[in-house]
Design a protein around this motif. Structure first.
Motif, PDB file in Angstrom:
ATOM      1  N   THR A  61       0.836  -1.195   0.000  1.00  0.00           N
ATOM      2  CA  THR A  61       0.000   0.000   0.000  1.00  0.00           C
ATOM      3  C   THR A  61       0.874   1.251   0.000  1.00  0.00           C
ATOM      4  OG1 THR A  61      -0.109   0.224   2.410  1.00  0.00           O
ATOM      5  CG2 THR A  61      -1.777  -1.193   1.353  1.00  0.00           C
ATOM      6  N   GLN A  68       0.481   3.804   1.980  1.00  0.00           N
ATOM      7  CA  GLN A  68       0.775   4.152   3.372  1.00  0.00           C
ATOM      8  C   GLN A  68       1.982   3.371   3.890  1.00  0.00           C
ATOM      9  OE1 GLN A  68      -0.276   6.575   5.206  1.00  0.00           O
ATOM     10  NE2 GLN A  68       0.817   5.960   7.049  1.00  0.00           N
ATOM     11  N   GLU A  69       2.077   2.082   3.556  1.00  0.00           N
ATOM     12  CA  GLU A  69       3.237   1.287   3.971  1.00  0.00           C
ATOM     13  C   GLU A  69       4.514   1.828   3.339  1.00  0.00           C
ATOM     14  OE1 GLU A  69       2.619  -2.809   3.010  1.00  0.00           O
ATOM     15  OE2 GLU A  69       0.878  -2.985   4.311  1.00  0.00           O
TER      16      GLU A  69
END
Length: 124
Positions: free
Chosen positions: A105, A107-108
């Motif tokens: 993702t 965000q990761e």
């Protein structure tokens, strides 16, 4: 009656600017190292869409103020994964990948870039 600076004055001013920036960077790094802990890293990882705490906001601002060659960016791959890249700082030269790690993702991947900045902060 001009107020032109001589070359020697310009050099002294440039050196003084560098000294002030280096001093500011040392002070900022010292503060960031004093507030850096697992809770701060977890706050960034969780995200939660809320405003960050003051220490996290200062750390993020430091990350954004770093020279282009010391910053990290996230690149989306054709397969939907994300990877970290670093800029060369030279026009016409493409960014290069940082490691082989792929993130599922965005965000990761952003947190991965954040952790790289934290590593840079603690190692210098």
């Amino acid at each position: 009656m001009g107020t032109q600076m001589s070359m020697a004055d310009e050099d002294r001013q440039f050196n003084r600017d560098q000294q002030v920036r280096a001093h500011f960077d040392r002070m900022t790094r010292a503060y960031l190292l004093s507030v850096l802990d697992d809770e701060l890293i977890e706050e960034h990882r969780a995200g939660n869409g809320r405003h960050p705490s003051e220490p996290l906001a200062r750390l993020l601002a430091w990350c954004q103020r770093r020279p282009l060659t010391e910053q990290y960016a996230v690149k989306a791959e054709a397969d939907g994964a994300f990877r970290l890249v670093c800029f060369s700082g030279r026009r016409g030269q493409p960014p290069h990948y940082i490691g082989d790690e792929r993130y599922a993702t965005l965000q990761e991947a952003r947190h991965g870039a954040f952790l790289r900045h934290v590593k840079d902060l603690t190692e210098t």
